[in-house]
Design an enzyme around this catalytic site. Structure first.
Site, PDB file in Angstrom:
ATOM      1  N   SER A   1     -13.488  12.158 -66.641  1.00 13.14           N
ATOM      2  CA  SER A   1     -13.064  12.624 -65.317  1.00 13.14           C
ATOM      3  C   SER A   1     -13.868  13.856 -64.937  1.00 13.14           C
ATOM      4  O   SER A   1     -13.830  14.874 -65.642  1.00 13.14           O
ATOM      5  CB  SER A   1     -11.583  12.987 -65.333  1.00 13.14           C
ATOM      6  OG  SER A   1     -11.312  13.787 -64.192  1.00 13.14           O
TER       7      SER A   1
ATOM      8  N   HIS B   1     -14.796   8.735 -63.705  1.00 18.53           N
ATOM      9  CA  HIS B   1     -13.480   8.810 -63.070  1.00 18.53           C
ATOM     10  C   HIS B   1     -13.471   9.953 -62.058  1.00 18.53           C
ATOM     11  O   HIS B   1     -13.780  11.100 -62.396  1.00 18.53           O
ATOM     12  CB  HIS B   1     -12.432   9.012 -64.162  1.00 18.53           C
ATOM     13  CG  HIS B   1     -11.023   8.949 -63.694  1.00 18.53           C
ATOM     14  ND1 HIS B   1     -10.370   7.759 -63.466  1.00 18.53           N
ATOM     15  CD2 HIS B   1     -10.118   9.933 -63.409  1.00 18.53           C
ATOM     16  CE1 HIS B   1      -9.128   8.005 -63.087  1.00 18.53           C
ATOM     17  NE2 HIS B   1      -8.943   9.316 -63.033  1.00 18.53           N
TER      18      HIS B   1
ATOM     19  N   ASP C   1     -11.365  12.121 -59.544  1.00 16.88           N
ATOM     20  CA  ASP C   1      -9.993  12.535 -59.236  1.00 16.88           C
ATOM     21  C   ASP C   1      -9.922  13.248 -57.892  1.00 16.88           C
ATOM     22  O   ASP C   1     -10.347  14.399 -57.765  1.00 16.88           O
ATOM     23  CB  ASP C   1      -9.486  13.486 -60.333  1.00 16.88           C
ATOM     24  CG  ASP C   1      -9.029  12.732 -61.567  1.00 16.88           C
ATOM     25  OD1 ASP C   1      -8.321  11.724 -61.413  1.00 16.88           O
ATOM     26  OD2 ASP C   1      -9.384  13.161 -62.683  1.00 16.88           O
TER      27      ASP C   1
ATOM     28  N   MET D   1      -7.662  14.873 -54.981  1.00 18.36           N
ATOM     29  CA  MET D   1      -6.327  15.472 -54.781  1.00 18.36           C
ATOM     30  C   MET D   1      -6.276  16.173 -53.431  1.00 18.36           C
ATOM     31  O   MET D   1      -7.220  16.868 -53.061  1.00 18.36           O
ATOM     32  CB  MET D   1      -6.059  16.504 -55.870  1.00 18.36           C
ATOM     33  CG  MET D   1      -6.182  15.953 -57.277  1.00 18.36           C
ATOM     34  SD  MET D   1      -5.899  17.255 -58.466  1.00 18.36           S
ATOM     35  CE  MET D   1      -6.060  16.338 -59.991  1.00 18.36           C
TER      36      MET D   1
ATOM     37  N   HIS E   1      -9.826   7.645 -58.237  1.00 18.61           N
ATOM     38  CA  HIS E   1      -8.370   7.812 -58.377  1.00 18.61           C
ATOM     39  C   HIS E   1      -7.885   8.684 -57.224  1.00 18.61           C
ATOM     40  O   HIS E   1      -8.068   9.901 -57.239  1.00 18.61           O
ATOM     41  CB  HIS E   1      -8.097   8.463 -59.746  1.00 18.61           C
ATOM     42  CG  HIS E   1      -6.657   8.739 -60.016  1.00 18.61           C
ATOM     43  ND1 HIS E   1      -6.243   9.533 -61.069  1.00 18.61           N
ATOM     44  CD2 HIS E   1      -5.521   8.326 -59.398  1.00 18.61           C
ATOM     45  CE1 HIS E   1      -4.920   9.595 -61.078  1.00 18.61           C
ATOM     46  NE2 HIS E   1      -4.461   8.879 -60.067  1.00 18.61           N
TER      47      HIS E   1
ATOM     48  N   MET F   1      -5.276  10.589 -55.415  1.00 19.36           N
ATOM     49  CA  MET F   1      -3.956  11.229 -55.501  1.00 19.36           C
ATOM     50  C   MET F   1      -3.716  11.890 -54.157  1.00 19.36           C
ATOM     51  O   MET F   1      -3.707  13.126 -54.028  1.00 19.36           O
ATOM     52  CB  MET F   1      -3.957  12.256 -56.653  1.00 19.36           C
ATOM     53  CG  MET F   1      -3.972  11.600 -58.018  1.00 19.36           C
ATOM     54  SD  MET F   1      -4.406  12.742 -59.330  1.00 19.36           S
ATOM     55  CE  MET F   1      -6.191  12.607 -59.259  1.00 19.36           C
TER      56      MET F   1
ATOM     57  N   MET G   1      -0.339   6.717 -65.556  1.00 17.95           N
ATOM     58  CA  MET G   1      -0.496   8.157 -65.761  1.00 17.95           C
ATOM     59  C   MET G   1       0.268   8.569 -67.014  1.00 17.95           C
ATOM     60  O   MET G   1       1.442   8.231 -67.174  1.00 17.95           O
ATOM     61  CB  MET G   1       0.051   8.944 -64.563  1.00 17.95           C
ATOM     62  CG  MET G   1      -0.737   8.804 -63.284  1.00 17.95           C
ATOM     63  SD  MET G   1      -2.505   9.141 -63.441  1.00 17.95           S
ATOM     64  CE  MET G   1      -2.516  10.841 -64.032  1.00 17.95           C
TER      65      MET G   1
ATOM     66  N   ASP H   1      -4.475   7.646 -68.207  1.00 19.30           N
ATOM     67  CA  ASP H   1      -5.085   8.877 -67.700  1.00 19.30           C
ATOM     68  C   ASP H   1      -4.173  10.078 -67.935  1.00 19.30           C
ATOM     69  O   ASP H   1      -3.051  10.118 -67.424  1.00 19.30           O
ATOM     70  CB  ASP H   1      -5.327   8.674 -66.189  1.00 19.30           C
ATOM     71  CG  ASP H   1      -5.989   9.856 -65.520  1.00 19.30           C
ATOM     72  OD1 ASP H   1      -6.408  10.794 -66.213  1.00 19.30           O
ATOM     73  OD2 ASP H   1      -6.102   9.819 -64.270  1.00 19.30           O
TER      74      ASP H   1
HETATM   75  C1  DX5 Z   1      -4.694  14.275 -63.550  1.00 22.53           C
HETATM   76  C2  DX5 Z   1      -5.979  13.517 -63.352  1.00 22.53           C
HETATM   77  C3  DX5 Z   1      -6.645  13.203 -64.643  1.00 22.53           C
HETATM   78  C4  DX5 Z   1      -7.105  14.428 -65.356  1.00 22.53           C
HETATM   79  C5  DX5 Z   1      -7.430  14.085 -66.771  1.00 22.53           C
HETATM   80  O1  DX5 Z   1      -4.103  14.493 -62.328  1.00 22.53           O
HETATM   81  O2  DX5 Z   1      -5.738  12.297 -62.700  1.00 22.53           O
HETATM   82  O3  DX5 Z   1      -7.696  12.281 -64.479  1.00 22.53           O
HETATM   83  O4  DX5 Z   1      -8.212  15.014 -64.760  1.00 22.53           O
HETATM   84  O5  DX5 Z   1      -7.737  15.274 -67.402  1.00 22.53           O
HETATM   85  P1  DX5 Z   1      -7.360  15.532 -68.913  1.00 22.53           P
HETATM   86  O6  DX5 Z   1      -8.074  14.488 -69.701  1.00 22.53           O
HETATM   87  O7  DX5 Z   1      -7.854  16.903 -69.133  1.00 22.53           O
HETATM   88  O8  DX5 Z   1      -5.850  15.398 -69.017  1.00 22.53           O
HETATM   89 ZN    ZN Z   2      -7.287  10.601 -62.764  1.00 23.21          ZN
END
Ligand code: DX5
Ligand code: ZN
Length: 216
Positions: A7, A32, A34, A36, A65, A67, A136, A174
């Site tokens: 990620s 990956h 992420d 947000m 991903h 979010m 998750m 994840d």
């Molecule tokens: C959490 C993210 C994950 C996160 C994983 O909200 O969706 O992808 O970045 O990071 P680690 O591996 O550090 O938990």
């Molecule tokens: Zn993620």
């Protein structure tokens, strides 16, 4: 075969392409991404322009991903920016079936993500539509959290659900995955492993990816 999906949330953004090239050279399969929005999760990361900056510069499979609230509004932007697969949270979609069709209409792969508190039966009506389910193993919003142990049983249950229905749906997990627990996650049935801090917050990314591969 189990795929590793670093990620970029935990990457050094001032050296993003270098970090991506390092994991690619080390032999991972996925990247990956992420995203947000500060509403669906209590944190803001980055949007489609950051992904677009990597377009054409990596051959990794781009696993996005989302979010975010109202993901339908942004799916096309992420496809245009280079997504190969779009994950949407079931908790963020009022019309999940419609959203799944929308993602498919762009010709990319589709996955639905479940928060730790969301039961597997919410997938009952949509599982045959999916290329992948993302479970998750932390509450989303931040990298570097601890793996929630009950996820292991949830992975096993999902794996059973998929094989009993004769489907060909992948399982990604994840959050909080590291060298000490990756084996347990894979053994339970995950075949795509996300790791952020465990890969990027190390001094030797190449050695860490290789150690993950060995642990798997
Ligand atoms: C959490 C993210 C994950 C996160 C994983 O909200 O969706 O992808 O970045 O990071 P680690 O591996 O550090 O938990
Ligand atoms: Zn993620």
């Amino acid at each position: 075969m189990v795929k590793i999906a670093p990620s970029i949330l935990s990457a050094d953004f001032s050296r993003l392409l270098e970090n991506v090239s390092e994991v690619e050279k080390a032999g991972v399969e996925y990247l990956h991404i992420d995203v947000m929005d500060g509403h669906f999760v209590p944190n803001i990361s980055f949007g489609a322009p950051v992904l677009k900056s990597l377009k054409g510069k990596t051959n990794l499979f781009i696993d996005v991903h989302l979010m975010i609230e109202n993901p339908d509004l942004y799916i096309k932007d992420f496809v245009d920016a280079g997504a190969d697969l779009i994950n949407v949270h079931i908790e963020a979609c009022r019309h999940i079936h419609r959203t799944i069709q929308l993602i498919k209409s762009y010709g990319v792969k589709v996955a639905v993500t479940l928060n730790p508190g969301t039961p597997l039966h919410t997938l009952d009506e949509i599982l045959p539509e999916l290329d992948m389910v993302l479970l998750m193993s932390v509450n989303p919003g931040f990298g570097g959290q601890s793996y929630i142990e009950s996820t292991t049983k949830k992975i096993e249950k999902l794996k059973k659900m998929i094989s009993e229905s004769g489907l060909n749906c992948e399982i990604e997990v994840d959050g909080g995955i590291n060298l000490s627990n990756v084996k347990e996650v894979v053994k339970a049935g995950a075949n795509i492993i996300v790791a952020g801090s465990a890969i990027f917050n190390t001094s030797d990314i190449d050695a860490t990816v290789k150690a993950f591969r060995n642990a798997i």
